[in-house]
Enzyme design. Structure first.
Site, mmCIF file in Angstrom:
data_model
loop_
_atom_site.group_PDB
_atom_site.id
_atom_site.type_symbol
_atom_site.label_atom_id
_atom_site.label_comp_id
_atom_site.label_asym_id
_atom_site.label_seq_id
_atom_site.Cartn_x
_atom_site.Cartn_y
_atom_site.Cartn_z
ATOM 1 N N SER A 287 -10.712 -4.365 12.246
ATOM 2 C CA SER A 287 -10.202 -4.032 10.924
ATOM 3 C C SER A 287 -11.374 -3.720 10.007
ATOM 4 O O SER A 287 -12.483 -4.225 10.188
ATOM 5 C CB SER A 287 -9.443 -5.236 10.375
ATOM 6 O OG SER A 287 -9.372 -5.171 8.980
ATOM 7 N N CYS B 192 -5.111 -2.605 0.445
ATOM 8 C CA CYS B 192 -5.975 -3.783 0.503
ATOM 9 C C CYS B 192 -7.299 -3.512 -0.216
ATOM 10 O O CYS B 192 -7.874 -2.434 -0.105
ATOM 11 C CB CYS B 192 -6.201 -4.183 1.954
ATOM 12 S SG CYS B 192 -4.674 -4.684 2.759
ATOM 13 N N CYS C 149 -2.540 3.628 3.278
ATOM 14 C CA CYS C 149 -2.881 2.592 4.252
ATOM 15 C C CYS C 149 -3.867 3.159 5.270
ATOM 16 O O CYS C 149 -4.234 4.326 5.215
ATOM 17 C CB CYS C 149 -1.612 2.061 4.913
ATOM 18 S SG CYS C 149 -1.832 0.486 5.773
ATOM 19 N N ASP C 150 -4.259 2.322 6.233
ATOM 20 C CA ASP C 150 -5.407 2.668 7.068
ATOM 21 C C ASP C 150 -5.256 3.968 7.860
ATOM 22 O O ASP C 150 -6.139 4.810 7.857
ATOM 23 C CB ASP C 150 -5.676 1.536 8.061
ATOM 24 C CG ASP C 150 -6.036 0.247 7.351
ATOM 25 O OD1 ASP C 150 -5.919 0.199 6.121
ATOM 26 O OD2 ASP C 150 -6.432 -0.707 8.028
ATOM 27 N N CYS D 87 0.816 -1.220 0.000
ATOM 28 C CA CYS D 87 0.000 0.000 0.000
ATOM 29 C C CYS D 87 0.850 1.271 0.000
ATOM 30 O O CYS D 87 0.379 2.335 -0.412
ATOM 31 C CB CYS D 87 -0.956 0.003 1.180
ATOM 32 S SG CYS D 87 -0.244 -0.540 2.731
#
Ligand code: FES
Length: 584
Positions: A483, A206, A134-135, A61
């Site tokens: 998540s 993702c 990313c997150d 990512c």
């Protein structure tokens, strides 16, 4: 703005922050340092645009962000600016999942925002293009843009392509769930190995509507990204680069217009963002990140506000983890603008909100046609469910609220005896050893922002439950997080957290917990007098982190319902960085 003979636009720097670093006789030494980096005499008097990436080599990512930043810089240069690239830290949830590394994940969001702030303040930059994939990096970067309030554009690094295993598309969550299938004897070691080698076939975040793609959707819906830019997969380099270059050009337009992030990310824009999360069955982490971003903008928008929007929004996009499709499929039908068009036509979006294009949401979507020959996004008149894919819950177990993703879940009510674990690893070990029963409510506590510390995600446990075929036959309740890839009846962000003696700290094995996603309630069926007795006996427990970054975090972090933020936000600021004077 005017033009010189080389057609390079010229800007008046007399009100821009960088005048403090580059203009006047007193700044000769400062300019000398710029020249030492290859900057020309013309460029040094241009607006300076920080190009901030979360590049690192840990995961797909983030791996392409530095390359993308180079393209953004071309756009800035052509627009008459001086780009200055820098890189923040990144902590990637996928690697921290199920181990102590996850404690660093949420704190990294705030450290990213802090480090961008200090870099921009420290060098008097005038504007920002931020890149993340990313997150925690997406909200961290957008928080910095809102905090500094300099003209800014966000660029998503793009999502990964799906892998292929036994004739089916697969993604990273399939690997997490395969670990549970393997433990249950339903998958061979050879197949698990084969799956892990094919699940991530390219660079990119993702693939499902997990946290990164959810926050990427937010970036377009809130108006801080160029329309469609967050929808292009990383591997489609040529197309992604066109958006990267345009992001650089756009930030120069924003400087010329003095259009700033807080004029874009208004209360109505936050409502738009929450609508797209609910409509796409997005990540429960949005219930944390939207309030944190709002805090930076001086907008009141806490977990309750987010959940109110979720309640009123139809769930219309069939995206993983609840649905069938991934980001690549969404891109093929026209990306996030298609989702937004459906919501705008249904009357669920404020079309008059401003965006980085200098146009409103409605103007941006004017030429978008909702495609009828597809099954991924439905019109709002034919939703999968009339309320959003994510629901807020409140009650005697969570007086400050909690959040559950109901997209794809058949039963919206759950009632059962508690199985209590103080820490996620203990719960995971018990689940893998099959020490739970159908109907149990697995409680994982002391995993909140202060107690974890760092509010860990518990994907390994939920994925293992799915692997056992028990995904919806037990419920999971935690003061930690889940998540974006989590499926099942999983309630997170329960507040107040156990570390401050919230009711979740008082639960004992066998207590009945009832959850009703339709009523929005979560209760512990224990008399208040009994809970009061348990409260008197409760003792706080050490986190095991008495120094270092995680200790600092525990000293500053606030409640999950307010976004687990570490500072007081724009509502108490005395001046905004974008208007900085010499004595500020
Ligand atoms: Fe970064 Fe999934 S590991 S988006």
């Amino acid at each position: 703005m005017s033009s010189n003979t080389n057609k390079r636009p010229l800007f008046d720097k007399s009100t821009l922050p960088s005048r403090h670093a580059t203009e006047g006789i007193d700044r000769a030494a400062h300019r000398a340092l710029f020249y030492g980096t290859g900057v020309t005499e013309e460029e040094v008097h241009s607006p300076i645009v920080g190009i901030a990436t979360c590049w690192n080599e840990t995961t797909p990512c983030n791996i392409d962000l530095s390359r993308q930043a180079k393209v953004v810089k071309n756009g800035v240069r052509e627009g008459g600016g001086l780009p200055r690239e820098f890189t923040t830290i990144t902590v990637t949830d996928g690697i921290g999942m199920g181990n102590p590394g996850m404690k660093s994940s949420l704190p990294s969001r705030d450290l990213i925002a802090d480090s961008v702030e200090l870099t921009v303040r420290g060098h008097c930059y005038d504007a920002l293009v931020t890149l993340a994939g990313c997150d925690k990096t997406l909200p961290g970067m957008m928080m910095a843009m809102l905090r500094l309030n300099v003209p800014s554009v966000f660029l998503y690094g793009g999502s990964i392509l799906p892998g292929r295993f036994r004739g089916k598309d697969v993604n990273i969550i399939d690997v997490y769930e395969a670990v549970g299938q393997h433990a249950a004897g339903k998958m061979s070691t050879e197949d698990l190995h084969r799956l892990e080698t094919v699940a991530c076939p390219s660079a990119g975040a993702c693939a499902g509507q997990f946290t990164a793609n959810t926050m990427a959707t937010v970036s377009e819906a809130i108006g801080l990204s160029l329309p469609m830019s967050a929808s292009v997969p990383t591997a489609y380099q040529a197309e992604h680069d066109r958006y990267a270059k345009a992001a650089g050009e756009t930030v120069m337009n924003l400087i010329a217009q003095n259009l700033r992030p807080r004029e874009i990310a208004t209360r109505k824009a936050f409502e738009n963002a929450a609508v797209t999360v609910a409509a796409s069955g997005g990540s429960t982490n949005s219930g944390l990140h939207l309030p944190a971003m709002a805090n930076e903008a001086g907008v009141k928008f806490d977990l309750e506000d987010v959940c109110e929007i979720f309640k009123k929004t139809p769930y219309i996009a069939d995206l993983k983890p609840a649905g069938k499709y991934v980001a690549l499929d969404m891109y093929k039908i026209g990306g996030i603008p298609v989702l937004m068009k459906a919501l705008l036509e249904g009357g669920y979006l404020h079309g008059d909100c401003m965006t980085v294009t200098g146009k409103t949401i409605e103007e941006n979507l004017e030429h978008v046609k909702f495609p009828l020959d597809q099954n991924i996004v439905r019109p709002t008149s034919k939703p999968f469910s009339s309320t959003g894919g994510v629901v807020g819950l409140k009650g005697s177990l969570a007086p400050q609220g909690s959040i559950v993703k109901v997209a794809g879940i058949k039963e919206r009510k759950f009632r059962g005896p508690a199985r209590v674990f103080d820490k996620e690893n203990l719960a995971f070990a018990a689940v893998q050893a099959r020490k739970y029963k159908e109907g149990d409510v697995i409680v994982i506590r002391y995993e909140g922002p202060r107690g974890g510390p760092g509010m860990r995600e518990t994907l390994t446990t939920t994925a293992a439950l799915y692997g056992h075929g028990m995904g919806e036959k037990v419920a999971l309740v935690t003061d930690g997080r889940f998540s974006g890839g989590t499926r099942g009846y999983c309630v997170g962000h329960v507040g107040p957290e156990a570390a401050v003696c919230g009711p979740i700290a008082l639960v004992k094995d066998g207590d009945i917990i009832s959850i009703d996603a339709d009523a929005g309630s979560i209760d512990i069926e224990v008399a208040e007098e009994e809970l009061e007795e348990r409260r008197k006996e409760w003792k706080s427990r050490p986190t095991g982190h008495e120094s270092g970054a995680l200790w600092k975090y525990t000293q500053l972090v606030g409640d999950a319902c307010d976004g687990a933020v570490t500072h007081r936000g724009a509502s108490v600021e005395t001046h905004v960085y974008a208007d900085i004077e010499l004595d500020d």
